[in-house]
Write an enzyme that holds these catalytic residues in place. Structure first.
Site, PDB file in Angstrom:
ATOM      1  CG  HIS A 140      -1.413  46.690  26.600  1.00  0.00           C
ATOM      2  ND1 HIS A 140      -0.687  45.526  26.785  1.00  0.00           N
ATOM      3  CD2 HIS A 140      -1.659  47.173  27.847  1.00  0.00           C
ATOM      4  CE1 HIS A 140      -0.510  45.335  28.094  1.00  0.00           C
ATOM      5  NE2 HIS A 140      -1.075  46.309  28.753  1.00  0.00           N
TER       6      HIS A 140
ATOM      7  CG  ASP B   1       3.048  47.972  32.352  1.00  0.00           C
ATOM      8  OD1 ASP B   1       2.626  49.107  32.644  1.00  0.00           O
ATOM      9  OD2 ASP B   1       2.326  46.947  32.330  1.00  0.00           O
TER      10      ASP B   1
ATOM     11  CG  HIS C 223      -0.362  44.299  32.468  1.00  0.00           C
ATOM     12  ND1 HIS C 223      -0.469  45.501  33.132  1.00  0.00           N
ATOM     13  CD2 HIS C 223      -1.184  43.434  33.094  1.00  0.00           C
ATOM     14  CE1 HIS C 223      -1.344  45.371  34.123  1.00  0.00           C
ATOM     15  NE2 HIS C 223      -1.792  44.125  34.127  1.00  0.00           N
TER      16      HIS C 223
HETATM   17  C1  SP5 Z   1      -0.944  49.840  30.473  1.00  0.00           C
HETATM   18  C2  SP5 Z   1      -1.553  48.796  31.343  1.00  0.00           C
HETATM   19  O1  SP5 Z   1      -1.039  48.538  32.422  1.00  0.00           O
HETATM   20  N1  SP5 Z   1      -2.667  48.214  30.918  1.00  0.00           N
HETATM   21  C3  SP5 Z   1      -3.255  47.185  31.660  1.00  0.00           C
HETATM   22  C4  SP5 Z   1      -4.641  46.960  31.199  1.00  0.00           C
HETATM   23  C5  SP5 Z   1      -5.225  45.749  31.837  1.00  0.00           C
HETATM   24  N2  SP5 Z   1      -6.621  45.735  31.628  1.00  0.00           N
HETATM   25  C6  SP5 Z   1      -7.217  44.493  31.930  1.00  0.00           C
HETATM   26  C7  SP5 Z   1      -8.636  44.686  32.324  1.00  0.00           C
HETATM   27  C8  SP5 Z   1      -8.942  43.913  33.541  1.00  0.00           C
HETATM   28  C9  SP5 Z   1      -9.966  44.617  34.346  1.00  0.00           C
HETATM   29  N3  SP5 Z   1      -9.677  44.486  35.733  1.00  0.00           N
HETATM   30  C10 SP5 Z   1     -10.849  44.405  36.531  1.00  0.00           C
HETATM   31  C11 SP5 Z   1     -10.502  44.145  37.950  1.00  0.00           C
HETATM   32  C12 SP5 Z   1     -11.744  43.945  38.730  1.00  0.00           C
HETATM   33  N4  SP5 Z   1     -11.419  43.481  40.055  1.00  0.00           N
HETATM   34 ZN    ZN Z   2       0.471  47.332  32.956  1.00  0.00          ZN
END
Ligand code: SP5
Ligand code: ZN
Length: 353
Positions: free
Chosen positions: A169, A205, A207
């Site tokens: 990212h 991955d 994402h």
């Molecule tokens: C490297 C990688 O997989 N990064 C992914 C980062 C995604 N972050 C998003 C944040 C979302 C927070 N999730 C909260 C879930 C609460 N149920």
């Molecule tokens: Zn990811």
């Protein structure tokens, strides 16, 4: 077939102690223990363990703004110096205000006087925080990815960089999504530069790797492909990863996204990885970098994709059968039992087992 693994205890150094999401401190899942889980995979597969070499900043500066690298190196100490751990009591570097280009982009760039404001200059979310040993971990991940890249450039068949924090990212002058420096992009750029041959990236991955896409968007020497949860369904990184992002200028056609619907399982995922690998071959890539996230696994809290461990085994087999010298750089994967099983399933075909 043989595969070496790069790992050291510095994979445990970065300890975010949770993440700030919609203003709330939540547990966070990019935890230090992931480094030990990766080591367990390496030991279970009986892979040769290589300690990472130290590299100077040149390969990083070829990808990232040196100002951002210097910021990452010094931000935590400056934060402590500014007194935020005492008042208001925040011992991690966390952003509160962001430099929105619509608001400020028409003016010359200026770095803010306040260290709290500095936290929003390069970072694009509130989740990706810095603590006392974070930079050691961040640098470890780059050094391990470069060590794996050099093993392959020097004639090794394949190498696994068991790294955290992840990287895909992070782009030229920004970081976020639990990523700081783009380990896989730094490795791919280095491999392209030193060999003069084309490098393909397959990012599995869950994402979209928005940073990797951006770094190589207008280039043909590194082809980026990504299989991920459809950002149009409301998933991180939200603003990109759509199928119509195909590269720009001479890079047009050298970027390919495969956004998948929530609930997609083995058949759909494996087909998309096969199509990505086909494009890499079709484009004449002679080296392969795999952004190895396993957060598309069925129980992962960070994505609604439903890939099984045997699905990951099929992914590993088809990537190994592409027959290119391959560097696998770890990215996401947050359900610890599945992190172990799914990573092992991808790597096993590269080790001949
Ligand atoms: C490297 C990688 O997989 N990064 C992914 C980062 C995604 N972050 C998003 C944040 C979302 C927070 N999730 C909260 C879930 C609460 N149920
Ligand atoms: Zn990811």
């Amino acid at each position: 077939m043989s595969i070496a693994a790069v790992w050291s205890e510095d994979s445990l150094a970065h300890d975010p102690k949770g993440e700030v999401w919609i203003g709330v401190l939540i547990e966070g899942d990019e935890i230090a223990e992931r480094g030990n889980v990766m080591k367990g995979v390496i030991d279970d597969l009986g892979l040769e363990v290589v300690e990472p070499d130290n590299h100077d900043d040149a390969a990083i500066a070829a990808v990232h703004d040196p100002g951002m690298v210097e910021y990452l190196r010094t931000a935590y100490d400056e934060w402590v110096e500014a007194g935020y751990p005492d008042a208001p009591g925040q011992d991690r570097v966390v952003a509160y205000a962001f430099r929105n280009p619509g608001a400020f982009g028409y003016l010359p760039d200026r770095l803010p006087r306040s260290r709290a404001a500095m936290a929003g200059v390069y970072c694009f979310d509130t989740c990706t925080v810095l603590g006392p040993n974070s930079y050691r971990g961040i640098r470890y991940a780059v050094d391990a990815a470069l060590t794996a890249a050099n093993l392959v450039v020097d004639g090794g068949q394949s190498a696994y960089a068991a790294v955290r924090p992840p990287g895909h990212h992070a782009g030229t002058d920004y970081f976020g999504g639990s990523c700081y420096l783009n380990n896989a992009a730094i490795a791919a750029n280095h491999m392209s530069t030193v060999t003069g041959t084309r490098v393909g990236i397959v990012d599995i991955d869950a994402h979209h790797g928005n940073g990797t896409q951006q770094i190589f968007y207008d280039r043909t020497d590194v082809v980026y492909t990504s299989i991920h949860i459809d950002p149009g369904e409301g998933w991180f990184p939200h603003w990109c990863g759509f199928a119509d992002e195909r590269g720009s200028g001479i890079g047009e056609g050298s970027n390919r996204n495969f956004p998948l619907r929530p609930g997609s399982g083995d058949e759909i995922f494996v087909d998309a990885v096969a199509a990505a690998a086909d494009l890499v071959i079709e484009k004449g890539c002679e080296l392969l970098v795999v952004s190895l996230g396993v957060d598309s696994g069925a129980t992962d809290p960070n994505s609604p994709l439903l890939v099984s461990t045997s699905g990951f085994g099929r992914v590993g087999t088809l990537l190994a059968e592409a027959g290119l010298p391959t560097v696998l750089v770890h990215e996401g994967g947050y359900s610890l039992p599945d992190l172990a099983a799914d990573t092992s399933a991808v790597l096993a075909p590269f080790s001949g087992s």
